[in-house]
Design an enzyme around this catalytic site. Structure first.
Site, mmCIF file in Angstrom:
data_model
loop_
_atom_site.group_PDB
_atom_site.id
_atom_site.type_symbol
_atom_site.label_atom_id
_atom_site.label_comp_id
_atom_site.label_asym_id
_atom_site.label_seq_id
_atom_site.Cartn_x
_atom_site.Cartn_y
_atom_site.Cartn_z
ATOM 1 N N ASP A 211 0.801 -1.233 0.000
ATOM 2 C CA ASP A 211 0.000 0.000 0.000
ATOM 3 C C ASP A 211 0.834 1.284 0.000
ATOM 4 O OD1 ASP A 211 1.023 -0.305 2.519
ATOM 5 O OD2 ASP A 211 -0.889 -0.153 3.580
ATOM 6 N N GLU A 212 2.128 1.187 -0.330
ATOM 7 C CA GLU A 212 2.998 2.365 -0.340
ATOM 8 C C GLU A 212 3.809 2.450 -1.631
ATOM 9 O OE1 GLU A 212 5.084 3.872 3.358
ATOM 10 O OE2 GLU A 212 4.759 1.770 3.903
#
Length: 408
Positions: A107-108
């Site tokens: 998610d980054e």
């Protein structure tokens, strides 16, 4: 004007990613204390909403303890298929726009936009990309823009939830100065406690300590901390390629059709590269199995899976692929297993239905393998054909653990 050595790095982070996906699936969960994880007394919290955090709940906390802090919290078991789907959707959006990006976890993302100010304006461009992601996925995402990866990540954390923050070139040190030392990435509880015992509570104080003294206190980590406290980070954005993989294969001394032996080899090979995956703190999103028959015909089959590095999940997929692939009933000369579509991430986040015992088991097994070698501790099934009395002590212990933890 772009100064020599000046970079422009954007950091994107999907806010409370698992929680946000669950709220997207069920709108009634928004604004409520939500926990994602297993539901048994010994399960752990994989993720929690901001509302749950106000009660002192955090990820990796035992679920039982979390429910003591917030008895009315809502629990969702987690849907890693959906999380993987949305992670790949965001990746595709960024890949279609960014000149250079790094997927640092599920998610980054880091984007290197150096030089873009000459043409578009980095802040305007990243703001528009953020809006595009939110419009297409309906997920909240925060953005930090700065001259390096570390400061951009801190800026993102300060912009949360669902915000954005830009730190102009030359203002990095002033931005970080008033923050507590825990705000610096990779400063854990132990390091923070050591610093506080010496009266170091803010980044400003940390930045003013002679680098030699910090090195004497903390070793090489002290030099890294001094750089971070002064807003210095030269680490590059590493281009993301789905093709990165970890693999192993075995050519047999004699061609074989002994499925018991082949099964044990698949177990051994999967464990080997599964351990390597966890050692690199990575997750895989694609499993491939390869077969070479005695007539040298080579066939492969792959399967996209939810991101994981858990052996019991990977073994199930490897066996499934092998049985789908092996259809000629000829002698086999070689088999191979490959994990690809790798992203950074801790394997614990995929253990939604597992307990503290399961997580502790993985940690204990990996600790033994790290000390003595991956081959020292293997499943009993990887020693097919041997009588239990002939097994080595570590193999017997593995069989005992398998009986106690059948999913493993």
């Amino acid at each position: 004007m772009l100064l020599d050595g000046q970079r422009t790095i954007a950091h994107f982070d999907l806010d409370c990613f698992f929680v946000s996906v669950e709220c997207l699936k069920d709108n009634s969960l928004k604004g409520k204390p939500l926990l994602v994880g297993g539901k048994s007394d010994r399960a752990v919290v994989a993720a929690c909403s901001y509302e749950a955090r106000t009660f002192g709940i955090h990820s990796a906390m035992p679920m039982k303890m979390a429910l003591r802090l917030c008895p009315h919290a809502i629990i969702r078991g987690g849907d890693f298929d959906e999380y993987t789907h949305f992670s790949r959707e965001v990746t595709d959006i960024i890949a279609g726009s960014a000149p250079l990006y790094e997927k640092s976890s599920i998610d980054e993302f880091y984007l290197d936009l150096t030089g873009m100010d000459k043409y578009f304006g980095s802040l305007k461009w990243t703001s528009e990309l953020r809006q595009q992601i939110m419009k297409k996925t309906q997920l909240p995402i925060s953005l930090g823009l700065a001259s390096n990866k570390m400061v951009s990540k801190v800026a993102t954390n300060e912009a949360k939830p669902n915000g954005q923050l830009s730190i102009p070139f030359g203002q990095e040190k002033g931005f970080l100065a008033p923050m507590s030392v825990e705000k610096i990435p990779m400063v854990g509880k132990e390091t923070a406690a050591q610093l506080r015992r010496r009266g170091v509570e803010t980044v400003r104080t940390l930045s003013e300590i002679p680098v030699g003294l910090l090195e004497a206190w903390l070793g090489k980590n002290g030099i890294s901390l001094w750089n971070k406290a002064n807003g210095i980070d030269e680490s590059p954005v590493v281009p993301y390629h789905e093709q990165k993989s970890i693999s192993t294969e075995n050519t047999f001394p004699t061609d074989t059709i002994d499925l018991g032996f082949i099964h044990s080899e698949l177990v051994r090979m999967t464990e080997k590269i599964g351990f390597e995956l966890r050692s690199q703190n990575r997750l895989t999103g694609c499993v491939t199995v390869k077969i070479r028959y005695s007539d040298f015909e080579t066939v492969t089959k792959q399967l996209s899976i939810p991101y994981t590095s858990s052996d019991h999940v990977l073994l199930e997929k490897v066996k499934e692929l092998f049985h789908r692939l092996y259809d000629r009933r000829l002698l086999i000369r070689l088999i191979g297993v490959r994990f690809s579509h790798l992203v950074s991430g801790n394997y614990q986040i995929s253990l939604f239905d597992d307990t503290e015992d399961m997580i502790s088991l993985y940690q204990a097994i990996d600790s033994i393998k790290s000390q003595f070698g991956w081959q020292y501790l293997m499943r009993g099934s990887s020693s097919a054909g041997k009588h239990e009395q002939q097994l080595q002590p570590y193999q017997k212990e593995t069989m005992i653990m398998h009986k106690r933890y059948p999913k493993y």
